[in-house]
Design a protein around this motif. Structure first.
Motif, PDB file in Angstrom:
ATOM      1  N   SER A 198     -28.467 -51.975 -11.142  1.00 10.92           N
ATOM      2  CA  SER A 198     -29.453 -51.506 -12.115  1.00 10.92           C
ATOM      3  C   SER A 198     -29.788 -50.053 -11.805  1.00 10.92           C
ATOM      4  O   SER A 198     -29.466 -49.536 -10.732  1.00 10.92           O
ATOM      5  CB  SER A 198     -30.722 -52.364 -12.045  1.00 10.92           C
ATOM      6  OG  SER A 198     -31.301 -52.272 -10.740  1.00 10.92           O
ATOM      7  N   GLY A 258     -25.887 -62.979  -8.556  1.00  8.63           N
ATOM      8  CA  GLY A 258     -26.565 -61.697  -8.519  1.00  8.63           C
ATOM      9  C   GLY A 258     -27.308 -61.474  -7.230  1.00  8.63           C
ATOM     10  O   GLY A 258     -27.510 -62.387  -6.433  1.00  8.63           O
ATOM     11  N   VAL A 259     -27.719 -60.212  -7.042  1.00  8.04           N
ATOM     12  CA  VAL A 259     -28.466 -59.808  -5.857  1.00  8.04           C
ATOM     13  C   VAL A 259     -29.712 -59.057  -6.309  1.00  8.04           C
ATOM     14  O   VAL A 259     -29.645 -58.209  -7.195  1.00  8.04           O
ATOM     15  CB  VAL A 259     -27.623 -58.897  -4.939  1.00  8.04           C
ATOM     16  CG1 VAL A 259     -28.393 -58.566  -3.670  1.00  8.04           C
ATOM     17  CG2 VAL A 259     -26.297 -59.559  -4.600  1.00  8.04           C
ATOM     18  N   THR A 260     -30.827 -59.391  -5.692  1.00  8.91           N
ATOM     19  CA  THR A 260     -32.090 -58.727  -6.007  1.00  8.91           C
ATOM     20  C   THR A 260     -32.783 -58.348  -4.715  1.00  8.91           C
ATOM     21  O   THR A 260     -32.753 -59.103  -3.738  1.00  8.91           O
ATOM     22  CB  THR A 260     -33.016 -59.656  -6.824  1.00  8.91           C
ATOM     23  OG1 THR A 260     -32.350 -60.059  -8.019  1.00  8.91           O
ATOM     24  CG2 THR A 260     -34.319 -58.946  -7.173  1.00  8.91           C
ATOM     25  N   THR A 303     -32.438 -61.209  -1.976  1.00 11.75           N
ATOM     26  CA  THR A 303     -32.199 -62.541  -2.516  1.00 11.75           C
ATOM     27  C   THR A 303     -30.863 -62.561  -3.232  1.00 11.75           C
ATOM     28  O   THR A 303     -30.613 -61.732  -4.108  1.00 11.75           O
ATOM     29  CB  THR A 303     -33.313 -62.941  -3.505  1.00 11.75           C
ATOM     30  OG1 THR A 303     -34.575 -62.893  -2.843  1.00 11.75           O
ATOM     31  CG2 THR A 303     -33.070 -64.353  -4.039  1.00 11.75           C
ATOM     32  N   THR A 362     -28.220 -64.987  -5.416  1.00 14.07           N
ATOM     33  CA  THR A 362     -28.095 -66.209  -6.212  1.00 14.07           C
ATOM     34  C   THR A 362     -26.633 -66.409  -6.586  1.00 14.07           C
ATOM     35  O   THR A 362     -25.976 -65.469  -7.026  1.00 14.07           O
ATOM     36  CB  THR A 362     -28.932 -66.103  -7.497  1.00 14.07           C
ATOM     37  OG1 THR A 362     -30.285 -65.822  -7.157  1.00 14.07           O
ATOM     38  CG2 THR A 362     -28.869 -67.390  -8.297  1.00 14.07           C
ATOM     39  N   ASN A 405     -36.557 -57.063  -3.186  1.00 18.84           N
ATOM     40  CA  ASN A 405     -37.977 -56.864  -3.436  1.00 18.84           C
ATOM     41  C   ASN A 405     -38.508 -55.821  -2.472  1.00 18.84           C
ATOM     42  O   ASN A 405     -38.230 -55.873  -1.278  1.00 18.84           O
ATOM     43  CB  ASN A 405     -38.749 -58.177  -3.240  1.00 18.84           C
ATOM     44  CG  ASN A 405     -38.287 -59.244  -4.211  1.00 18.84           C
ATOM     45  OD1 ASN A 405     -38.141 -58.979  -5.392  1.00 18.84           O
ATOM     46  ND2 ASN A 405     -38.030 -60.444  -3.706  1.00 18.84           N
ATOM     47  N   THR A 425     -32.282 -52.091  -7.705  1.00 21.89           N
ATOM     48  CA  THR A 425     -32.963 -53.282  -7.187  1.00 21.89           C
ATOM     49  C   THR A 425     -32.217 -54.561  -7.526  1.00 21.89           C
ATOM     50  O   THR A 425     -32.542 -55.625  -6.993  1.00 21.89           O
ATOM     51  CB  THR A 425     -34.394 -53.385  -7.742  1.00 21.89           C
ATOM     52  OG1 THR A 425     -34.339 -53.448  -9.171  1.00 21.89           O
ATOM     53  CG2 THR A 425     -35.239 -52.197  -7.289  1.00 21.89           C
ATOM     54  N   THR A 426     -31.219 -54.481  -8.406  1.00 25.10           N
ATOM     55  CA  THR A 426     -30.407 -55.645  -8.739  1.00 25.10           C
ATOM     56  C   THR A 426     -28.930 -55.246  -8.824  1.00 25.10           C
ATOM     57  O   THR A 426     -28.598 -54.079  -9.038  1.00 25.10           O
ATOM     58  CB  THR A 426     -30.819 -56.282 -10.081  1.00 25.10           C
ATOM     59  OG1 THR A 426     -30.619 -55.335 -11.136  1.00 25.10           O
ATOM     60  CG2 THR A 426     -32.267 -56.730 -10.045  1.00 25.10           C
ATOM     61  N   TRP A 427     -28.069 -56.270  -8.653  1.00 23.21           N
ATOM     62  CA  TRP A 427     -26.614 -56.088  -8.807  1.00 23.21           C
ATOM     63  C   TRP A 427     -26.059 -57.329  -9.466  1.00 23.21           C
ATOM     64  O   TRP A 427     -26.458 -58.444  -9.155  1.00 23.21           O
ATOM     65  CB  TRP A 427     -25.968 -55.889  -7.433  1.00 23.21           C
ATOM     66  CG  TRP A 427     -24.470 -55.712  -7.466  1.00 23.21           C
ATOM     67  CD1 TRP A 427     -23.787 -54.532  -7.526  1.00 23.21           C
ATOM     68  CD2 TRP A 427     -23.482 -56.745  -7.449  1.00 23.21           C
ATOM     69  NE1 TRP A 427     -22.431 -54.762  -7.544  1.00 23.21           N
ATOM     70  CE2 TRP A 427     -22.200 -56.114  -7.497  1.00 23.21           C
ATOM     71  CE3 TRP A 427     -23.533 -58.140  -7.394  1.00 23.21           C
ATOM     72  CZ2 TRP A 427     -21.014 -56.836  -7.491  1.00 23.21           C
ATOM     73  CZ3 TRP A 427     -22.350 -58.859  -7.400  1.00 23.21           C
ATOM     74  CH2 TRP A 427     -21.105 -58.205  -7.439  1.00 23.21           C
ATOM     75  N   ARG A 428     -25.105 -57.121 -10.384  1.00 23.87           N
ATOM     76  CA  ARG A 428     -24.449 -58.231 -11.054  1.00 23.87           C
ATOM     77  C   ARG A 428     -22.949 -57.948 -11.124  1.00 23.87           C
ATOM     78  O   ARG A 428     -22.537 -56.796 -11.323  1.00 23.87           O
ATOM     79  CB  ARG A 428     -24.985 -58.421 -12.485  1.00 23.87           C
ATOM     80  CG  ARG A 428     -26.445 -58.849 -12.573  1.00 23.87           C
ATOM     81  CD  ARG A 428     -26.637 -60.288 -12.153  1.00 23.87           C
ATOM     82  NE  ARG A 428     -28.023 -60.718 -12.322  1.00 23.87           N
ATOM     83  CZ  ARG A 428     -28.962 -60.582 -11.402  1.00 23.87           C
ATOM     84  NH1 ARG A 428     -28.654 -60.010 -10.250  1.00 23.87           N
ATOM     85  NH2 ARG A 428     -30.193 -60.996 -11.624  1.00 23.87           N
TER      86      ARG A 428
END
Length: 417
Positions: A103, A71-73, A54, A56, A75, A107-110
């Motif tokens: 992270s 950001g990127v997430t 995902t 955003t 799942n 699981t996430t990137w900002r």
């Protein structure tokens, strides 16, 4: 139901053509959604836990606040790589890469910055791994909001790109223009072929230029956009001047005969190949008319909810995470793409889709020998696809880059003057 959301939310996966900005969306007509394979049992029960990336904000988002943090997430998996870059077409030049951090569990990137540039087109490419080892890919392009009282134009195609003969010059403005004649007079399109391009407004925020007939092959087009100081309406002025050039390659026109279920590909007046296809089913026929390839995606997600195709329980009628070799023909969801879920004897024999044009392919698109892979490899953004003998109406000129469906007399009559 043949309606669609304001922006077609099709989660793309890698290789969208750099020549065109997916975020510069045009007004869309009634939806012509993607075809659907048999739905997995879990999905039919609302229990689909398929891994999903995902990003955003969503693909095609416009007027995104500059203080928002993209950001990127992922799942049920891990992220392996994320790049965020500026794309040519807005107020900021393309090619600048923004740094970011993952992270600890990936699981996430900002991005490192919390403030984005105004009136700028950004693209985020993300890849990941599902628990079962499958690759996850996604691409999103979005545009940040421009300063208040300042008019910004987003130009398609991109500078120094090579396109097909059907590619119009299309400028999408971030704010409504009331003084259209003044703004149009500040944009000049010239060609080495000597063809005269005339401007035409589609609403108050889109201005396209095209010649009477397709561009001549192997010609160069220059766009001078001198909006600095130009009054576009009460309290609204332009403040930028720039020049962009693009090259027109060979002349390729593909004609789809929906009744015969074939696509004939012709390049420079010489037939290249005739491919068996499956077009829209009788209850969801493909648009007739002259369309232009505006995006290319090696693989992308197509979801029925984005174009109004829902089951009785309100869930998407289809959700295909990996449609291969997809090339967009309309803003409302018409694509030419690979189809790995239908039996091979469907192509050339039966029209089965929700309106797209399907060609035989394999899952993952990991071959160069299928009809879909061949067409993808031999196509440019700007190539022409003509559909005839379908049960639907002719596509609207403002649906995608379908300008050529407006007769020249009407185009000139509504010229930007």
């Amino acid at each position: 139901m043949r309606t669609r959301a304001p922006h077609l939310i099709l989660t793309s996966a890698a290789l969208a053509a750099g020549a065109l900005l997916p975020s510069v969306a045009h007004a869309a007509g009634p939806a012509t959604p993607a075809p659907s394979p048999p739905r997995p049992a879990a999905a039919a029960q609302g229990e689909d836990t398929r891994p999903l990336l995902t990003i955003t904000p969503g693909d095609g988002s416009r007027n995104v606040p500059t203080t928002g943090t993209p950001g990127v997430t992922v799942n049920h998996g891990t992220l392996t790589a994320v790049t965020m870059t500026t794309v040519a077409g807005g107020r900021t030049a393309g090619g600048h890469t923004l740094r970011g951090t993952f992270s600890e569990d990936h699981t996430t990137w900002r991005p490192a910055t919390t403030t984005l540039a105004a009136a700028t087109v950004y693209r985020i490419d993300a890849t990941g791994k599902a628990p079962d080892g499958r690759s996850l890919t996604q691409r999103t392009t979005f545009t940040t909001a421009g300063p208040a009282g300042v008019l910004t134009g987003y130009l398609v195609p991109g500078d120094r790109t090579t396109v097909g003969v059907g590619m119009p010059v299309s400028v999408t403005f971030d704010k409504p223009v009331t003084d259209r004649a003044r703004v149009a007079a500040a944009i000049h399109v010239t060609s080495t072929s000597g063809q005269k391009a005339v401007g035409h407004w589609f609403g108050s925020q889109r201005l396209d230029f095209r010649p009477r007939d397709f561009w001549k092959a192997d010609s160069d087009i220059t766009v001078d956009m001198d909006l600095r100081g130009v009054t576009a309406g009460p309290g609204l002025r332009g403040d930028e001047s720039r020049t962009s050039t693009f090259h027109v390659g060979r002349a390729q026109i593909s004609t789809v005969d929906a009744a015969a279920k074939t696509m004939q590909v012709v390049r420079d007046d010489k037939p290249l190949r005739t491919l068996p296809i499956s077009a829209g089913a009788p209850e969801s026929p493909t648009y007739n008319g002259t369309m232009v390839i505006s995006e290319k995606h090696h693989e992308m997600r197509m979801n029925g909810s984005s174009v109004g195709y829902l089951d009785e329980d309100g869930k998407p009628a289809y959700d295909i995470p990996d449609v291969p070799h997809a090339m967009r023909l309309s803003d409302s969801g018409t694509f030419v793409h690979g189809n790995y879920w239908a039996p091979t004897n469907v192509f050339g024999q039966k029209n089965t889709s929700h309106g797209c044009i399907g060609l035989a392919d394999v899952k993952g698109g990991a071959t160069e020998t299928t009809p879909a892979a061949w067409l993808y490899a031999n196509s440019l953004v700007g190539d022409v696809v003509v559909v005839k003998n379908s049960g639907d109406r002719t596509i609207s000129p403002d649906n995608g880059l379908s300008d050529w469906n407006l007769p020249w007399s009407a185009w000139v009559r509504g010229a930007a003057s």
